[in-house]
Design a protein around this motif. Sequence first.
Motif, PDB file in Angstrom:
ATOM      1  N   CYS A 101       0.976  -1.257   0.150  1.00  0.00           N
ATOM      2  CA  CYS A 101      -0.001   0.108  -0.622  1.00  0.00           C
ATOM      3  C   CYS A 101       1.300   1.289  -0.144  1.00  0.00           C
ATOM      4  N   TYR A 102       0.514   2.133  -0.556  1.00  0.00           N
ATOM      5  CA  TYR A 102       0.827   3.591  -0.628  1.00  0.00           C
ATOM      6  C   TYR A 102       0.444   4.473  -0.170  1.00  0.00           C
ATOM      7  N   LYS A 103       1.325   5.465  -0.042  1.00  0.00           N
ATOM      8  CA  LYS A 103       0.548   6.775   0.355  1.00  0.00           C
ATOM      9  C   LYS A 103       1.736   7.702   0.718  1.00  0.00           C
ATOM     10  N   ASP A 104       1.122   9.057  -0.546  1.00  0.00           N
ATOM     11  CA  ASP A 104       2.062  10.683  -0.488  1.00  0.00           C
ATOM     12  C   ASP A 104       3.104  10.177  -1.593  1.00  0.00           C
ATOM     13  N   GLY A 105       3.168   9.295  -1.806  1.00  0.00           N
ATOM     14  CA  GLY A 105       4.593   8.691  -3.064  1.00  0.00           C
ATOM     15  C   GLY A 105       5.203   7.754  -2.482  1.00  0.00           C
TER      16      GLY A 105
END
Length: 121
Positions: free
Chosen positions: A106-110
């Motif tokens: 999972c990815y968040k803010d790059g």
Amino acid sequence: MAQRKGCLIGCGVALVLGVGALVLLLFGVGKLMDVADRALLDPGVYQSVNVGDAEDSVRAKLPSGETFIKGALKEGGPAEPAGSVCSWCVSAADGKDAAETVFRLCYKDGKLAEKVEYRVK
């Protein structure tokens, strides 16, 4: 003579149907292989990425993961972190039993915000 002509027509139709079935079978096998290429991930690659790594560099190491089995992989796992975008892959090392190891990233803010490994049947 008419009986022989009817037999030839019947044999021709059977041949065309048989060739068509073979083509469909080969097409189906090709599609399954394509799905495998887009969803299988080597466990070593999964282990090589770490939380905090740049999203672009992590995604460059992964298969696309975009397949029709994505929904089944999502249903069997833990809840996704709020505000994140996730990708799912199946371990390339599985095959011993009916359960599959799923890798969720999972990815968040790059950046890679979470990586989870779980089993689904």
